[in-house]
Scaffold this active site. Structure first.
Site, short mmCIF file in Angstrom:
data_model
loop_
_atom_site.label_atom_id
_atom_site.label_comp_id
_atom_site.label_asym_id
_atom_site.label_seq_id
_atom_site.Cartn_x
_atom_site.Cartn_y
_atom_site.Cartn_z
N LYS A 135 38.72 35.79 17.44
CA LYS A 135 38.41 36.52 18.67
C LYS A 135 36.97 36.25 19.02
O LYS A 135 36.14 36.00 18.14
CB LYS A 135 38.61 38.03 18.45
N TYR A 195 49.71 46.53 34.03
CA TYR A 195 50.49 46.33 35.25
C TYR A 195 51.85 45.69 34.94
O TYR A 195 52.89 46.18 35.38
CB TYR A 195 49.72 45.49 36.28
#
Ligand code: GLU
Length: 428
Positions: free
Chosen positions: A104, A230
């Site tokens: 990451k 979303y």
């Protein structure tokens, strides 16, 4: 142990699972420490000044394949957070069963304060400074919080340019260069943008089957309305679940009828409104007269405490903590963000009977999609969206079944079973 270190806390959590299942302490120690952490300065010109940002890449573990994980742009990015997130990536790729390790990275920056050109310069400068450690068989970045296909496209472009300049170095093909990043627009995967939310809903469907929940009777509240939140909202409502609350960083919306019952939100309409207004604030009026429709604005904290069946934190880490765990009323939590529930809150909620579907399983659709994209580039093919989503659903179902069976066999919860599956694969 530093009480505020999210890496130390997550490390401790994994360590406890390893100990319980007699995994060698030595092997665990060796695994938990990231292999390499790069900390860099990234100076860019802003107006007439040079501003220096801090950037990171933590390559956690590559036992199962090249390092893999996103890059986030957020003011709170720091070494400790990146280390924790990279550890979770190692576990996540193992749980979902793709041949990658974990990494990451990110930059401590508020991208909303930068112009598009400045953002581009920052993205390109980052690549110039980490170039050496990237590669399709070495380390493969992707989007994460506040990064998107456009940013990844700048990065790939920069990566290709550098490679062309270093002609005497080992030449790799264009496809391989593009396989060094996933979540791209150019030569990207059709379906990758939806992959995390889509994968989360695949897990939600399986979970509902096991727990005998009927979607039409199941209310869902989602914190976060970015790419993950979303698409989760959209696919969940298409699957028949009642998505009754959504929020973004500025707050959320719900609708109730005159008796106070939740009215499901029209997600496409809410999305349209958010695009128009820039935030959800005010979208409670979308599609009708607010007063007669019972629209209401709520804070993120209120959303977490709603009496819904399923709570989906899909934004940042550490939102369900010791401070609010007593007020959580949902019976099921699907962790779509990375690390949204702190270890202490997790213990408390599990004890109370709350069913937690852990991040490393629930949101692994993103990296599973990345795997398909990487393969597509390396094989020089263009996959069709329908096929991609079918394959992705299969990967998610099989990861879920495996974790579920492990939880049954060991008579334990899904977070612990997920850790166990991952550790056994990585340390085999
Ligand atoms: N950023 C996503 C995650 O946290 C995706 C990572 C990837 O595709 O490499 O899982």
């Amino acid at each position: 142990m530093n009480e505020n270190s999210i890496y130390q806390k997550s490390r401790q959590e994994v360590f406890e699972v390893g100990e319980k299942y007699n995994i060698s302490e030595e092997k665990l120690e060796e695994f938990l420490e990231p292999d390499k952490i790069l900390e860099i300065k990234i100076p860019i010109k802003i107006d007439d000044e040079t501003i220096t940002f801090k950037g990171f890449r933590s390559q956690h573990n590559n036992n199962l394949g090249p390092y893999k994980g996103g890059l986030r742009f957020h003011p709170n990015v720091n070494k400790d957070e990146v280390m924790a997130l990279s550890l979770w990536m190692s576990l996540k790729t193992a749980v979902v069963g793709v041949p990658f390790g974990g990494a990451k990275g990110g930059i401590a920056v508020d991208p909303k304060q930068l112009s598009e050109k400045e953002l581009e310069n920052l993205s390109r400068e980052y690549v110039r400074r980490v170039y050496e450690i990237l590669g399709p068989q070495k380390d493969i970045p992707a989007p994460d919080v506040n990064t998107n296909p456009k940013i990844i496209d700048w990065m790939v472009d920069e990566y290709v340019k550098i490679n062309q300049k270093l002609k005497n170095k080992s030449q790799i093909s264009k496809n391989e260069l593009y396989a060094t990043f996933t979540g791209k627009k150019k030569l990207g995967l059709s379906g990758r943008t939806e992959a995390t939310g889509f994968g989360g809903v695949a897990i939600l469907k399986k979970l509902s089957e096991k727990l005998k929940l009927k979607p039409e009777n199941t209310t869902v509240a989602i914190m976060g309305f970015g790419n993950v939140g979303y698409y989760f909202a959209d696919f969940a409502s298409k699957a028949g679940f009642k998505v009754v609350a959504v929020s973004d960083s500025k707050g959320g919306i719900i609708k109730r009828d005159s008796k106070g019952n939740f009215i499901p939100l029209d997600i496409p309409l809410v999305y349209e409104c958010k695009m128009e207004k820039g935030s959800l604030n005010g979208c409670y009026c979308a599609g009708g007269v607010c007063d007669t429709r019972g629209g209401q604005l709520i804070t993120n904290e209120e959303l977490l405490q709603l009496p819904v069946d399923i709570l989906v934190p899909a934004a940042l880490e550490n939102v369900i903590t010791e401070n609010n765990m007593q007020n959580i009323k949902a019976k099921i939590i699907v962790e779509m963000a990375n690390g949204p529930v702190t270890p202490k809150a997790k213990h408390y909620l599990i004890k109370k009977g709350v069913f937690i579907t852990p991040d490393i399983l629930a949101n692994s659709g993103g990296v599973a999609g990345s795997y398909i994209e990487w393969e597509q580039n390396l094989k020089n093919k263009t996959y069709k969206k329908d096929d991609v989503l079918k394959r992705l659903e299969k990967l998610m179902f099989s990861a879920f079944e495996n974790v579920w069976k492990t939880a049954e066999r060991e008579n334990t919860n899904l977070p612990e079973a997920s850790y166990l599956v991952a550790l056994q694969r990585i340390l085999k």
